[in-house]
Design a protein around this motif. Structure first.
Motif, PDB file in Angstrom:
ATOM      1  N   UNK A  51       0.831  -1.203   0.000  1.00  0.00           N
ATOM      2  CA  UNK A  51       0.000   0.000   0.000  1.00  0.00           C
ATOM      3  C   UNK A  51       0.870   1.260   0.000  1.00  0.00           C
ATOM      4  N   UNK A  52       1.889   1.259   0.859  1.00  0.00           N
ATOM      5  CA  UNK A  52       2.782   2.421   0.918  1.00  0.00           C
ATOM      6  C   UNK A  52       3.593   2.576  -0.372  1.00  0.00           C
ATOM      7  N   UNK A  53       4.050   1.461  -0.912  1.00  0.00           N
ATOM      8  CA  UNK A  53       4.816   1.541  -2.153  1.00  0.00           C
ATOM      9  C   UNK A  53       3.934   2.041  -3.299  1.00  0.00           C
ATOM     10  N   UNK A  54       2.669   1.618  -3.321  1.00  0.00           N
ATOM     11  CA  UNK A  54       1.731   2.099  -4.331  1.00  0.00           C
ATOM     12  C   UNK A  54       1.583   3.624  -4.234  1.00  0.00           C
ATOM     13  N   UNK A  55       1.498   4.117  -2.999  1.00  0.00           N
ATOM     14  CA  UNK A  55       1.352   5.556  -2.808  1.00  0.00           C
ATOM     15  C   UNK A  55       2.594   6.295  -3.302  1.00  0.00           C
ATOM     16  N   UNK A  56       3.760   5.707  -3.047  1.00  0.00           N
ATOM     17  CA  UNK A  56       4.995   6.335  -3.517  1.00  0.00           C
ATOM     18  C   UNK A  56       5.016   6.383  -5.040  1.00  0.00           C
ATOM     19  N   UNK A  57       4.628   5.288  -5.671  1.00  0.00           N
ATOM     20  CA  UNK A  57       4.601   5.233  -7.135  1.00  0.00           C
ATOM     21  C   UNK A  57       3.611   6.257  -7.683  1.00  0.00           C
TER      22      UNK A  57
ATOM     23  N   UNK B 169       5.059  -6.066  -7.414  1.00  0.00           N
ATOM     24  CA  UNK B 169       4.859  -4.790  -8.096  1.00  0.00           C
ATOM     25  C   UNK B 169       5.447  -4.825  -9.503  1.00  0.00           C
ATOM     26  N   UNK B 170       6.530  -5.575  -9.652  1.00  0.00           N
ATOM     27  CA  UNK B 170       7.213  -5.636 -10.941  1.00  0.00           C
ATOM     28  C   UNK B 170       6.533  -6.617 -11.892  1.00  0.00           C
ATOM     29  N   UNK B 171       6.108  -7.778 -11.382  1.00  0.00           N
ATOM     30  CA  UNK B 171       5.675  -8.864 -12.261  1.00  0.00           C
ATOM     31  C   UNK B 171       4.173  -9.142 -12.224  1.00  0.00           C
ATOM     32  N   UNK B 172       3.507  -8.795 -11.125  1.00  0.00           N
ATOM     33  CA  UNK B 172       2.096  -9.149 -11.007  1.00  0.00           C
ATOM     34  C   UNK B 172       1.355  -8.085 -10.198  1.00  0.00           C
ATOM     35  N   UNK B 173       1.254  -6.859 -10.734  1.00  0.00           N
ATOM     36  CA  UNK B 173       0.635  -5.774  -9.968  1.00  0.00           C
ATOM     37  C   UNK B 173      -0.815  -6.044  -9.584  1.00  0.00           C
ATOM     38  N   UNK B 174      -1.528  -6.862 -10.382  1.00  0.00           N
ATOM     39  CA  UNK B 174      -2.923  -7.140 -10.029  1.00  0.00           C
ATOM     40  C   UNK B 174      -3.015  -7.970  -8.746  1.00  0.00           C
TER      41      UNK B 174
END
Length: 715
Positions: free
Chosen positions: A244-250, A691-696
């Protein structure tokens, strides 16, 4: 690492609870109020403890503090009213021992149930009583003459309470939901090797074990949260929060930011003018900040450093890079006291360089506020220092390029966003630099701040004298009064910190400064201490600061102390952060056992800021709890804020350490950052792979554990 699993075409996790037997509209509303909407929500409504009803324990073998199930015959019943209504039932069994059941709240019908000779099965926690062990308000069942109920085949889970839904109903509904738990291939989201690497079960096995522990399950491990089934769930929950935090950073980095690609001449001029050289740690962090600011994506960096490590200088240098790039910088602090000190430092450093520093706080009103707002909007003020007032409507910047937030854990994330958004324009947002003087353990920073780059100023400037820390019983308070008298006679100043303001906040209490030990006193009120110390030290000028004073009075008291017009300052923990009085060399913290390690360390950091030898006295009221004893021993043993932070995490946990408004860590269902720290490397590795290979799959993990809405917006 094995490849992520494919997304199944059918997932029953989102089936509504209305499909369960017994869930009508009213029950569904009560469950929904607690966020329980789908089968998946019930699968993850994890037990908070367990009751072992799989066996009957003999009364003779009971031990105080260990929950048990017993069965016996009523030997005597006593109903009394000495202090309040009370029912005592003596229960005996074949082990020829007696256990007392005690009730303070009961109905006449209950009294009639407990007839002599009746058989009772009950569950509870024995404790020492007047006549041996007793259980207060056990759960119980009166058995019929021929009734021989069987024992449970698994430990009974105890779930968090849901208002309006009874415990038995909750267990039944979760049981129904578990019957619909899909197979491994549908339920599992982690790469196949992830759990295997730690010897952990599948998610399906973990959920069934946690909800329905078999009799052979290690109850101690379950209660401690260290059972492999719980570890499997903790791994996935930590992963979801990390993602969740990494998604926010992205998401944040999809915005642009103005790159400060400047030679840094203003910053160089400040460094040349400073009466001291940057430490190697300050230089390292400034270099990291400078590299970030030269990028076309927004910086989001946390600078943590111990009290007195020199974070403010790094912030000032960063602000000068923003000014040289033709933008404005804003520094926001949580209190006017701290903001005023930043204002004084920034004006002393920046205005000789031709940089105008503005001021905006709640107390700035009338024409002064109108003029300040106009100057900010016109860009005539290049650097603005203030409090929450910077975020208010009507505050407009001409070109805000850098947001600096001090003591960031004291702000909610949405407050920081409100300031950042004032600089959003044309798809660009300001760079953000957040600072804290509360060192954060590495394990905590890795998870709680996965959306931030973290820098540490882990070196104190030369010349800072170590603070000697002494732990004393409150019985020795009279000695401290003489110690204050001697220190102030030498021209030094002292703090006396109290945890409460008014005497009636902690009854019974005493304000006598030299009264020695006092029974049942939990805190010494600042007002009473101020009056008592003033009487005991008539030759000294004694001041008072606490949070309920009017802001103007508080600021005036602090200015008098900083200016040397006050010898001794009696204060509450309002002085915890940012107060810089180099002449203060003695601090006494009353009832130190009441405060956490980080707060004690912050308070201690108010002394030792000059060249004189300084002391901090931790005054405690015996007897000490085991945790308080550990805290005080840690304070005496080390002055290293990072060591103290690790110990604080161990003792208090992450929620208190960081503040729930900032992190949402209190929302962890099962994971514990201190206990489960060894899982974090795997969490990071799996997270980056997903995050790199399977974001879903990453999205589904976030939704499973955190919900469709992000915990908080991208900060």
């Amino acid at each position: 690492m094995a490849a992520p699993r494919p997304v199944p075409s059918f997932d029953p996790a989102h089936q509504p609870l209305a499909g369960l037997a017994g869930v009508g509209a009213r029950t569904a509303d009560k469950l929904a109020a607690r966020g329980l909407l789908t089968l998946q929500d019930l699968w993850l409504q994890l037990p908070r403890q367990y009751e072992d009803r799989t066996r009957i324990a003999p009364i003779r073998g009971l031990q105080a503090g260990q929950p048990v199930q017993v069965e016996g015959v009523v030997e005597a019943v006593e109903r009394g009213f000495r202090y309040r209504p009370m029912l005592r039932v003596a229960l005996g069994d074949d082990s020829r021992a007696t256990l007392v059941l005690r009730f303070f709240h009961f109905r006449p019908a209950q009294v009639a149930q407990f007839r002599v000779g009746a058989r009772v099965r009950c569950y509870g926690t024995p404790r020492p009583g007047q006549h041996g062990l007793e259980i207060v308000h056990p759960s119980y069942r009166i058995l019929g003459d021929d009734e021989r109920p069987g024992l449970g085949d698994s430990l009974d889970p105890v779930y968090p309470q849901v208002e309006g839904v009874g415990a038995a109903t909750m267990r039944r509904l979760i049981g129904q939901a578990l019957e619909r738990l899909p197979g491994h291939d549908v339920l599992e989201l982690l790469p196949s090797a992830a759990a295997d690497a730690h010897g952990l079960p599948t998610l399906r096995e973990a959920l069934l074990t946690v909800h329905r522990p078999p009799p052979r399950a290690d109850l101690g491990a379950l209660l401690a949260g260290t059972h492999p089934a719980q570890r499997r769930l903790a791994l996935e929950e930590l992963l979801a929060h990390h993602l969740s935090l990494r998604r926010q950073r992205i998401a944040l980095q999809r915005h642009g930011a103005r790159p400060f690609d400047v030679p840094g001449q203003l910053a160089d001029r400040l460094r040349e003018a400073l009466p001291f050289a940057l430490t190697a740690a300050q230089q390292r962090v400034y270099d990291q900040v400078g590299r970030d600011l030269r990028q076309p994506v927004p910086m989001l960096r946390l600078v943590q450093g111990d009290v007195g490590s020199g974070k403010t200088v790094v912030a000032a240098l960063a602000a000068l890079l923003a000014v040289e790039a033709g933008t404005q910088a804003a520094l926001m602090a949580p209190t006017e006291l701290l903001a005023e000190q930043h204002l004084a430092s920034f004006r002393a450093w920046l205005e000789p360089l031709g940089v105008r520093v503005g001021w905006l706080a709640g107390k700035v009103g009338g024409k002064a506020r109108t003029r300040a707002l106009a100057d900010i909007a016109a860009g005539e003020v290049q650097v603005v220092v203030g409090t929450h007032a910077l975020m208010q409507e009507g505050v407009e910047f001409r070109g805000l390029g850098l947001v600096i937030v001090d003591e960031q854990h004291r702000f909610g994330v949405h407050q920081r966003l409100a300031l950042r958004d004032k600089g959003a324009s044309g798809g660009r947002v300001p760079h953000q630099l957040v600072m804290t003087a509360t060192p954060i353990p590495r394990t905590l920073a890795m998870t709680a701040y996965a959306d931030l780059d973290v820098s540490a100023i882990d070196q104190l400037p030369p010349g800072r004298t170590p603070v000697q820390t002494v732990v004393l019983s409150a019985e020795r308070r009279p000695e401290l009064i003489e110690r204050i008298r001697a220190a102030c006679a030498e021209g030094r100043q002292a703090y006396w910190v109290c945890t409460l303001i008014e005497e009636d906040a902690a009854k019974p209490s005493s304000a006598a400064a030299g009264s020695g030990a006092r029974a049942d006193v939990v805190a010494q009120a600042a007002q009473g201490t101020f009056e008592a110390l003033g009487a005991a030290l008539p030759e000294l000028r004694v001041g008072l600061v606490h949070g309920r004073m009017k802001p103007a009075d508080k600021q005036q008291a602090m200015r008098r102390f900083k200016g040397g017009e006050t010898d001794l300052l009696v204060a509450t923990t309002v002085i915890e952060v940012g107060v810089d009085v180099p002449n203060a060399s003695l601090m006494i913290i009353e009832n130190a056992e009441r405060l956490g390690l980080s707060q004690l360390h912050q308070l201690r950091g108010r002394v030792g800021r000059g060249s004189a030898a300084s002391s901090c006295v931790l005054l405690y009221q015996p007897p000490l709890s085991q945790m308080a004893r550990q805290r005080l021993a840690t304070m005496r043993a080390t002055g290293d804020g990072f060591v103290i932070a690790e110990k604080d995490l161990e003792l208090r946990g992450p929620g208190e350490l960081l503040g729930t408004r900032q992190t949402g860590l209190a929302a962890f269902r099962l994971a514990d950052l201190a206990r489960d720290a060894d899982l974090l490397p795997a969490v990071h590795a799996i997270g980056e792979q997903l995050l790199r290979e399977s974001p879903q799959i990453a999205d589904r993990l976030i939704e499973r554990w955190i919900g469709g809405a992000a915990r908080y917006a991208a900060a």
